[in-house]
Design a protein around this motif. Sequence first.
Motif, PDB file in Angstrom:
ATOM      1  N   ASN A   1      -5.656   4.445   1.667  1.00 59.97           N
ATOM      2  CA  ASN A   1      -4.521   5.365   1.725  1.00 59.97           C
ATOM      3  C   ASN A   1      -4.153   5.942   0.365  1.00 59.97           C
ATOM      4  OD1 ASN A   1      -3.929   5.269   4.484  1.00 59.97           O
ATOM      5  ND2 ASN A   1      -3.078   3.212   4.193  1.00 59.97           N
ATOM      6  N   LYS A   2      -4.843   5.521  -0.641  1.00 57.89           N
ATOM      7  CA  LYS A   2      -4.534   5.897  -2.003  1.00 57.89           C
ATOM      8  C   LYS A   2      -5.225   7.200  -2.363  1.00 57.89           C
ATOM      9  CE  LYS A   2      -3.058   5.352  -6.008  1.00 57.89           C
ATOM     10  NZ  LYS A   2      -3.268   6.789  -5.977  1.00 57.89           N
ATOM     11  N   LYS A   3      -4.466   8.111  -2.903  1.00 53.42           N
ATOM     12  CA  LYS A   3      -5.059   9.378  -3.321  1.00 53.42           C
ATOM     13  C   LYS A   3      -5.600   9.278  -4.747  1.00 53.42           C
ATOM     14  CE  LYS A   3      -3.409  11.865   0.255  1.00 53.42           C
ATOM     15  NZ  LYS A   3      -3.309  10.654   1.114  1.00 53.42           N
ATOM     16  N   THR A   4      -6.761   9.831  -4.954  1.00 52.46           N
ATOM     17  CA  THR A   4      -7.316   9.870  -6.304  1.00 52.46           C
ATOM     18  C   THR A   4      -7.220  11.270  -6.899  1.00 52.46           C
ATOM     19  OG1 THR A   4      -9.534  10.309  -5.432  1.00 52.46           O
ATOM     20  CG2 THR A   4      -8.980   8.009  -5.902  1.00 52.46           C
TER      21      THR A   4
ATOM     22  N   GLN B   1       1.034   4.036  -2.929  1.00 56.60           N
ATOM     23  CA  GLN B   1       0.856   5.461  -2.670  1.00 56.60           C
ATOM     24  C   GLN B   1       2.039   6.280  -3.162  1.00 56.60           C
ATOM     25  OE1 GLN B   1      -0.143   6.274   1.365  1.00 56.60           O
ATOM     26  NE2 GLN B   1      -0.924   8.317   0.892  1.00 56.60           N
TER      27      GLN B   1
ATOM     28  N   LEU C   1       0.834  -1.212   0.000  1.00 61.45           N
ATOM     29  CA  LEU C   1       0.000   0.000   0.000  1.00 61.45           C
ATOM     30  C   LEU C   1       0.864   1.256   0.000  1.00 61.45           C
ATOM     31  CD1 LEU C   1      -2.932  -0.921   2.427  1.00 61.45           C
ATOM     32  CD2 LEU C   1      -3.063  -0.512  -0.035  1.00 61.45           C
TER      33      LEU C   1
ATOM     34  N   SER D   1      -9.533  -1.207   0.658  1.00 57.84           N
ATOM     35  CA  SER D   1      -8.126  -1.479   0.955  1.00 57.84           C
ATOM     36  C   SER D   1      -7.226  -0.366   0.435  1.00 57.84           C
ATOM     37  CB  SER D   1      -7.700  -2.816   0.355  1.00 57.84           C
ATOM     38  OG  SER D   1      -7.557  -2.685  -1.033  1.00 57.84           O
ATOM     39  N   MET D   2      -7.793   0.473  -0.427  1.00 52.78           N
ATOM     40  CA  MET D   2      -6.982   1.551  -0.971  1.00 52.78           C
ATOM     41  C   MET D   2      -7.240   2.858  -0.258  1.00 52.78           C
ATOM     42  SD  MET D   2      -6.947   0.785  -4.970  1.00 52.78           S
ATOM     43  CE  MET D   2      -6.048   2.300  -5.314  1.00 52.78           C
TER      44      MET D   2
END
Lengths: 337, 337
Positions: B60-63, A45, A41, B57-58
Amino acid sequence: MTNRNITIKDVAKQANVSVATVSRVINGLDRVSESTRKRVLKIIQELNFVPNNMAASMVNKKTNMISVVVPEIQNPFYTAVIEGTVEVAKREGFFTLVLSTNGDEGEEEEFLDSFLGKNVDGIILIGSHKEAEFYREIQKPTILVDRYFNDSGHDGVMIDNYRGAYEATKHFIEYGHERIAIIDGAHDFNDGKDRFWGYKQAMLEHGFTPDPAYHKQGNWTEEDGYKFAKELLQSHQPPTAIFAANNVLCKGTIRAIRDMNLKLGEDISLIGFDENELAQFVQPQVTVVRRPTREMGEQAAEMLIHKIKGGQLEPSKPKKVILDVELMKCGSVKKLN
Amino acid sequence: MTNRNITIKDVAKQANVSVATVSRVINGLDRVSESTRKRVLKIIQELNFVPNNMAASMVNKKTNMISVVVPEIQNPFYTAVIEGTVEVAKREGFFTLVLSTNGDEGEEEEFLDSFLGKNVDGIILIGSHKEAEFYREIQKPTILVDRYFNDSGHDGVMIDNYRGAYEATKHFIEYGHERIAIIDGAHDFNDGKDRFWGYKQAMLEHGFTPDPAYHKQGNWTEEDGYKFAKELLQSHQPPTAIFAANNVLCKGTIRAIRDMNLKLGEDISLIGFDENELAQFVQPQVTVVRRPTREMGEQAAEMLIHKIKGGQLEPSKPKKVILDVELMKCGSVKKLN
């Protein structure tokens, strides 16, 4: 901004795990240790990885979202189109996402290339690009509204700008006006261009040569409406009639007439294109070319959702729907004959 | 609508392949036969499967996308907030998606639960729900604008509605008015409630008991502004002053005054809340409580993006930012003393 060149393989390599493991992490599956999951993850990121492949491979998957892309949302014309779209979309079980591009081609592109642009089921587009080529490359079901590009490959919902301007100008002429001015903006799109041609054609057909001094062209803004109306009205030989080719130019013109203490429909005649709040408020009310703004959104949404639901694989020939305009005669045109 | 209970395992079972294979298809990886790929995609579509696990689960992922959720987009107040948001977001490299909920709680919920609601980095929310509990459950970085709920756990950007109404009413009183009416809508949110209390408090502090007959409460619409203003002005003992508690109520009031051939600032005094086009157009211009609408959007976007970038894991205490209002004195209040 996300980096579109990063693939799942890059993530796997960097994290020192297999592609399958990255895939398991992305999909939230079990059998990945907590430490591995965190590492993957973190790298996702760091690399700003968006699983575009997924979007691509899920091209048949419905998200029940459509998007309306407009140049701006301060102009009531755009909000009316949006409202019409939203109403139909809601009835059909779709979310509508509104994106305002500020008339910026780059923003428009960026949206269409984005994770989101790729994941809506279809797009209603009042475009900012000026070339058909750009629109041709959009793979999604798309309906062009108001601004249309032949050879774009997409269906469109428009109004008859030419006829609206023609009828307005003809109305002036029938009431005895000859010195008829037009205030408009850049002819970047069919709408502005067609309105000018409608004006010109009506003049020529009735034996008048449009005087270039009576064509004031700037931006499609209230400020320019105000400025140009003042210039026209203060000129050596002012026009007797002004055609303000959109709603905000008309508002500016109304203000200018008011500030110069002229009597609307008496000292100066005026026709606007599109309804606007000031045109309805002043007395006499201003004659306008009314177009069915909300209906344009409704029509476009119906066509788009029909396309999405049909899931047609072979594109049919692009279809243009032209909605009718109407000259709403109020008291702002003086009869000179 | 998508079915949120379908998992990747259901897809695998139905397609008679392993979960890993479904995952490979979703992620567009090689080593899946074309026939298998097609079968899996077909089943994904049939089951209307959205890989929510991925979204989860994402986390923490920025879009690089934020969303502005508003009750409607026809009111210039909302579009001004949106414009402010978009400007800051763009500068910071974020897309802004606008969602209009029509003031419908169900639509608001549906959006937040959707694939998209789960995938934006943060939300700027002019909410339609009336309970703090709803807002508390939003896990995303969220900034509440205009309407605030204590105990919601979110930061907010508001204006001082109470003070705005208080100053308006006080201004009437200082100019010698006693029969001061207020036109407002439902007190569903802090803004409407606070404006009424500001009016009431100013009256009481100056020794006047607000007359219930002078409190006209309906919807926050132009029609109700028009209707109530007429009722007030045609009553046995009309007020000498009207406080119209939002922009569209004020517009309706201006129309009513015009249609009754009364002279604004002479026969009847008026103060509105928020600028509006008619208030600026009529002469004398209408005194209004001006709030920094665009700045509200800018401020909210700055706070939101700061939160997103900071990626703070431990929530700090919610913060309220109150922007100031200003009484723009024009000519619509007659001096009676």
